[in-house]
Design an enzyme around this catalytic site. Structure first.
Site, PDB file in Angstrom:
ATOM      1  N   VAL A   1      40.163  47.204  54.807  1.00 11.02           N
ATOM      2  CA  VAL A   1      40.773  46.251  54.173  1.00 11.02           C
ATOM      3  C   VAL A   1      39.783  45.376  53.363  1.00 11.02           C
ATOM      4  O   VAL A   1      38.928  44.797  54.190  1.00 11.02           O
ATOM      5  CB  VAL A   1      41.866  45.708  54.728  1.00 11.02           C
ATOM      6  CG1 VAL A   1      42.585  44.444  53.702  1.00 11.02           C
ATOM      7  CG2 VAL A   1      42.964  46.480  55.259  1.00 11.02           C
ATOM      8  N   CYS A   2      39.890  45.214  52.209  1.00 17.02           N
ATOM      9  CA  CYS A   2      38.893  44.298  51.388  1.00 17.02           C
ATOM     10  C   CYS A   2      39.737  43.083  50.984  1.00 17.02           C
ATOM     11  O   CYS A   2      40.516  43.079  49.951  1.00 17.02           O
ATOM     12  CB  CYS A   2      38.359  44.798  50.166  1.00 17.02           C
ATOM     13  SG  CYS A   2      37.156  43.782  49.241  1.00 17.02           S
ATOM     14  N   LEU A   3      39.513  41.955  52.018  1.00 20.72           N
ATOM     15  CA  LEU A   3      40.341  40.887  51.729  1.00 20.72           C
ATOM     16  C   LEU A   3      39.548  39.683  51.872  1.00 20.72           C
ATOM     17  O   LEU A   3      38.884  39.571  53.074  1.00 20.72           O
ATOM     18  CB  LEU A   3      41.658  40.659  52.516  1.00 20.72           C
ATOM     19  CG  LEU A   3      42.578  39.577  52.344  1.00 20.72           C
ATOM     20  CD1 LEU A   3      42.984  39.556  51.093  1.00 20.72           C
ATOM     21  CD2 LEU A   3      43.691  39.658  53.401  1.00 20.72           C
TER      22      LEU A   3
END
Length: 186
Positions: free
Chosen positions: A114-116
């Site tokens: 996840v890119c957060l």
């Protein structure tokens, strides 16, 4: 050196006596991360679209799952499950979060990474589990093509939103996008 050894033996004996007086099993001492996580969980204020569960039971707060069922946007009515692994030094380190549901998304790759920003460079100890869950929910209501993990999905979102939406729908209902097969999540 002799005094140190005797001191350790005295401490061991005191611990043994304490265990024997309480029925044998010592009470498990919670690490600071567990204490903070317990506080975070009791103060959760989640959107209706988000649910938290503890597959290993309430004794293992450090590993849990969050399911998100967006009520708007491209991913509406899909259900997406994330695993959270909280480190013992939480909140000084962010939890490790993976998407367990294969999804066609610019900010989540096909392996579930996840890119957060709040899970990486913008993490600060003042943030909490609630912040992360809201961030994940926001990824589904407002996917971001500017910081992608899935570059193909990001390009389509940027250049052809209608085609992107078609691919998302196909993935949610179950089917192939290119060579990748997606299980239905609706």
């Amino acid at each position: 050196v002799g005094d140190t050894i005797r001191l350790f033996k005295v401490k061991e004996k005191q611990k043994e006596d304490a265990e024997n007086n309480t029925g044998g099993t010592p009470v498990k001492k919670q690490c600071a991360g567990e204490l903070r996580l317990h506080k975070d969980i009791t103060e959760l204020n989640l959107p209706e679209a988000c649910k938290i569960s503890f597959p290993n039971g309430q004794d293992d707060l450090m590993n849990f799952e969050v399911s998100i069922k967006p009520d708007e946007g491209y991913y509406q009515n899909g259900t997406f499950v994330f695993s959270f692994e909280v480190p013992p030094i939480y909140p000084h380190d962010a939890p490790k979060v993976k998407c367990k549901t294969k999804v066609y998304h610019p900010n989540i790759d096909l392996e579930g990474n996840v890119c957060l920003n709040v899970l990486r460079e913008d993490w600060k100890p003042v943030l909490n589990i609630n912040t992360i869950i809201y961030g994940l929910y926001h990824l589904f209501t407002e996917p971001n093509h500017e910081d992608p993990l899935n570059h193909d999905a990001a390009e389509l979102l940027r250049d052809s939103p209608a085609y992107f939406e078609s691919n998302v729908r196909m993935a949610l209902q179950g089917g192939y996008i290119g060579d990748e097969y997606f299980e239905p999540v609706m």
